[in-house]
Design a protein around this motif. Sequence first.
Motif, PDB file in Angstrom:
ATOM      1  N   THR A 150       1.050  -1.085   0.070  1.00 45.04           N
ATOM      2  CA  THR A 150       0.228   0.126  -0.372  1.00 45.04           C
ATOM      3  C   THR A 150       0.570   1.253   0.149  1.00 45.04           C
ATOM      4  O   THR A 150       0.042   2.264   0.533  1.00 45.04           O
ATOM      5  N   MET A 151       2.357   1.351  -0.239  1.00 44.92           N
ATOM      6  CA  MET A 151       2.881   2.486  -0.378  1.00 44.92           C
ATOM      7  C   MET A 151       2.632   3.359   0.406  1.00 44.92           C
ATOM      8  O   MET A 151       3.146   4.433   0.847  1.00 44.92           O
ATOM      9  N   LYS A 152       3.310   2.331   1.961  1.00 42.15           N
ATOM     10  CA  LYS A 152       3.306   2.981   3.500  1.00 42.15           C
ATOM     11  C   LYS A 152       4.514   2.059   3.823  1.00 42.15           C
ATOM     12  O   LYS A 152       4.394   2.772   5.292  1.00 42.15           O
ATOM     13  N   SER A 153       5.590   2.495   3.576  1.00 43.86           N
ATOM     14  CA  SER A 153       6.554   2.003   3.990  1.00 43.86           C
ATOM     15  C   SER A 153       6.921   2.919   4.538  1.00 43.86           C
ATOM     16  O   SER A 153       8.124   2.913   5.843  1.00 43.86           O
ATOM     17  N   GLY A 154       7.492   3.970   4.772  1.00 42.71           N
ATOM     18  CA  GLY A 154       7.860   5.375   5.180  1.00 42.71           C
ATOM     19  C   GLY A 154       9.164   5.568   4.993  1.00 42.71           C
ATOM     20  O   GLY A 154       9.053   6.603   5.584  1.00 42.71           O
ATOM     21  N   ILE A 155       9.612   4.739   3.614  1.00 44.69           N
ATOM     22  CA  ILE A 155      11.018   5.221   3.588  1.00 44.69           C
ATOM     23  C   ILE A 155      11.128   6.642   2.562  1.00 44.69           C
ATOM     24  O   ILE A 155       9.938   6.599   1.281  1.00 44.69           O
ATOM     25  N   ASP A 156      11.584   6.864   2.890  1.00 42.51           N
ATOM     26  CA  ASP A 156      12.466   8.736   2.378  1.00 42.51           C
ATOM     27  C   ASP A 156      13.287   8.367   0.642  1.00 42.51           C
ATOM     28  O   ASP A 156      14.180   8.197   0.666  1.00 42.51           O
ATOM     29  N   ALA A 194       0.918   7.016   3.201  1.00 47.93           N
ATOM     30  CA  ALA A 194       0.893   6.374   2.175  1.00 47.93           C
ATOM     31  C   ALA A 194       1.393   7.585   1.151  1.00 47.93           C
ATOM     32  O   ALA A 194       0.619   8.764   1.060  1.00 47.93           O
ATOM     33  N   TYR A 195       3.119   7.260  -0.058  1.00 42.98           N
ATOM     34  CA  TYR A 195       3.036   7.545  -0.743  1.00 42.98           C
ATOM     35  C   TYR A 195       3.924   6.831  -1.966  1.00 42.98           C
ATOM     36  O   TYR A 195       4.523   6.230  -2.080  1.00 42.98           O
ATOM     37  N   TYR A 196       3.038   7.092  -2.944  1.00 40.61           N
ATOM     38  CA  TYR A 196       3.947   6.537  -4.256  1.00 40.61           C
ATOM     39  C   TYR A 196       5.283   6.155  -4.733  1.00 40.61           C
ATOM     40  O   TYR A 196       5.581   7.142  -5.069  1.00 40.61           O
ATOM     41  N   LYS A 197       5.919   5.221  -5.062  1.00 39.31           N
ATOM     42  CA  LYS A 197       7.318   5.316  -4.933  1.00 39.31           C
ATOM     43  C   LYS A 197       7.534   3.898  -5.442  1.00 39.31           C
ATOM     44  O   LYS A 197       6.764   2.300  -4.656  1.00 39.31           O
ATOM     45  N   MET A 291      -5.006   8.179  -3.895  1.00 40.13           N
ATOM     46  CA  MET A 291      -3.771   8.021  -4.536  1.00 40.13           C
ATOM     47  C   MET A 291      -3.643   8.924  -6.171  1.00 40.13           C
ATOM     48  O   MET A 291      -4.779   8.151  -7.576  1.00 40.13           O
ATOM     49  N   TYR A 292      -3.129  10.184  -6.430  1.00 36.93           N
ATOM     50  CA  TYR A 292      -3.676  10.723  -7.540  1.00 36.93           C
ATOM     51  C   TYR A 292      -4.722  10.420  -8.223  1.00 36.93           C
ATOM     52  O   TYR A 292      -4.783  10.683  -9.479  1.00 36.93           O
ATOM     53  N   SER A 293      -5.454  10.873  -7.461  1.00 42.63           N
ATOM     54  CA  SER A 293      -6.940  11.215  -7.437  1.00 42.63           C
ATOM     55  C   SER A 293      -7.976   9.567  -7.699  1.00 42.63           C
ATOM     56  O   SER A 293      -8.633   9.693  -8.898  1.00 42.63           O
ATOM     57  N   SER A 294      -7.360   8.986  -7.406  1.00 39.90           N
ATOM     58  CA  SER A 294      -8.057   7.346  -8.160  1.00 39.90           C
ATOM     59  C   SER A 294      -7.868   6.557  -6.809  1.00 39.90           C
ATOM     60  O   SER A 294      -7.266   7.291  -5.757  1.00 39.90           O
ATOM     61  N   CYS A 297      -5.155  -0.387  -4.251  1.00 42.93           N
ATOM     62  CA  CYS A 297      -5.460  -1.351  -3.644  1.00 42.93           C
ATOM     63  C   CYS A 297      -3.781  -1.820  -3.522  1.00 42.93           C
ATOM     64  O   CYS A 297      -3.311  -0.889  -2.644  1.00 42.93           O
ATOM     65  N   TYR A 298      -4.107  -2.649  -3.270  1.00 41.01           N
ATOM     66  CA  TYR A 298      -2.586  -3.560  -3.423  1.00 41.01           C
ATOM     67  C   TYR A 298      -1.866  -3.376  -4.079  1.00 41.01           C
ATOM     68  O   TYR A 298      -1.868  -4.465  -5.358  1.00 41.01           O
ATOM     69  N   LEU A 299      -1.190  -2.253  -5.002  1.00 35.84           N
ATOM     70  CA  LEU A 299      -0.350  -1.920  -5.845  1.00 35.84           C
ATOM     71  C   LEU A 299      -0.825  -2.040  -7.332  1.00 35.84           C
ATOM     72  O   LEU A 299      -0.621  -2.455  -8.587  1.00 35.84           O
ATOM     73  N   TRP A 300      -2.490  -2.216  -7.430  1.00 38.39           N
ATOM     74  CA  TRP A 300      -3.403  -2.220  -8.349  1.00 38.39           C
ATOM     75  C   TRP A 300      -4.122  -0.830  -8.370  1.00 38.39           C
ATOM     76  O   TRP A 300      -4.323  -0.712  -7.042  1.00 38.39           O
ATOM     77  N   TRP A 301      -4.556  -0.390  -9.238  1.00 42.01           N
ATOM     78  CA  TRP A 301      -5.352   0.689  -9.135  1.00 42.01           C
ATOM     79  C   TRP A 301      -6.888   0.675  -9.427  1.00 42.01           C
ATOM     80  O   TRP A 301      -7.309   0.023 -10.168  1.00 42.01           O
ATOM     81  N   LYS A 302      -7.862   1.345  -9.042  1.00 42.78           N
ATOM     82  CA  LYS A 302      -9.223   1.261  -8.930  1.00 42.78           C
ATOM     83  C   LYS A 302      -9.703   3.242  -9.322  1.00 42.78           C
ATOM     84  O   LYS A 302      -9.565   4.106  -8.910  1.00 42.78           O
ATOM     85  N   ASP A 303     -10.658   2.939 -10.229  1.00 38.48           N
ATOM     86  CA  ASP A 303     -11.431   4.116 -10.608  1.00 38.48           C
ATOM     87  C   ASP A 303     -12.832   3.414 -10.516  1.00 38.48           C
ATOM     88  O   ASP A 303     -13.434   2.969 -10.972  1.00 38.48           O
ATOM     89  N   GLU A 304     -13.371   4.060  -9.557  1.00 38.60           N
ATOM     90  CA  GLU A 304     -14.510   3.043  -9.301  1.00 38.60           C
ATOM     91  C   GLU A 304     -15.419   4.209  -9.115  1.00 38.60           C
ATOM     92  O   GLU A 304     -17.407   3.494  -9.327  1.00 38.60           O
ATOM     93  N   SER A 305     -15.595   5.499  -9.740  1.00 37.49           N
ATOM     94  CA  SER A 305     -16.827   6.136 -10.843  1.00 37.49           C
ATOM     95  C   SER A 305     -17.391   5.489 -11.535  1.00 37.49           C
ATOM     96  O   SER A 305     -18.009   5.478 -12.554  1.00 37.49           O
TER      97      SER A 305
END
Length: 359
Positions: A150-156, A194-197, A291-294, A297-305
């Motif tokens: 979920t991109m939440k490791s906190g690593i810089d 969460a920070y995408y990296k 996450m960037y307006s989307s 999930c677990y490394l996957w993306w979703k557009d619920e609209s």
Amino acid sequence: MKTIYLLLLIILLLSSCLQEDELKKPFISHTPQKLNDGWILSSPENEGIDSQKLGEIYTDFHADQDIWQARSLLVFRNGKLVAESYTKDDSDQTTPRAMWSCTKQVVGLLTGIALEKKLIHSVNDSIGRYLPETERYPDKKNITIEQLLTMKSGIDYSNDGLSGQSDDILRQLPDNITGFILGRPLAYNPGEKAYYKDCDPQLVACILQQTSGKKTREWAKNVLFDPLQIKNMDWMDYKDGTTLGGFGIMSTPREMAKFGQLVLDSGMWKGNEIVNKKWIQELTKVRIEDMYSSQFCYLWWKDESRQMTYMHGHGGQFVCIIPAKKLIVVMTAEVNTQDDFQFGKEAFDWVDKIVEICD
């Protein structure tokens, strides 16, 4: 008078020389080609898609110079390939090209296989259980696999520009990729934000390599790529022999669509279970609302609209899954464009147009 005619001729010649070439080929046909790659071919009519309107969509897709980056558009319905066309080079059909961050979504699928095979006990496990390198970096030891997913490791760590750490990885500057990532400071407490990296899925790939006893790409070939009849694919290793996890897969649109079909069919491919159904459900469950307006999930993306799950790689590589329509739309684009020059979420407008003509 002769001088005037001569000047006019020169102007006409210059204007013809300066005229911009079209950036995409005109549309000819969307009839899919038989490649013996595991895909069943069908026609739009047989799969409940308005053929005439689909042809109009393809004509516009080829003609629209505002999306000059686009290279392919493929439509799959009911598990069959019903349309494909390549706007620049027909060799894109079989020539692997960089899919960039779509690699992350493949790592997500592989995580489920590793759980099913007991290589990983739980996503709640700390990475210290699997990566001996964490002994040198005790502040990273308790990061969990779920936090990586979920991109939440906190690593810089930054993916961006020449100053980002992904540029160091692309240039293969660090000697050891795992140590390089774990050696980065913490920008946040693990799980806090969460920070995408790229570093988080990279650590997942490191865990898969450690637990399988093989390079992740070799293990993936056995448990995922071969069962999906994937042939046109390559996956890069780092110079220390570690398979890249944030990017690194090169493939074709038809091959990438198989991952989409696998998710659409709850982990099944041609009657065989490749990934556990429960993991597909977990994989595609929204974990982060923005996450960037989307949704992420677990490394996957979703557009619920749009009720759409998707893969997304840099430059505009998309595998879009619309379960309600049993529909997959694949689009690829120039791989090395940057910032506003990328083929971005305007791609979804084309998905919407195709959804509208499905019964």
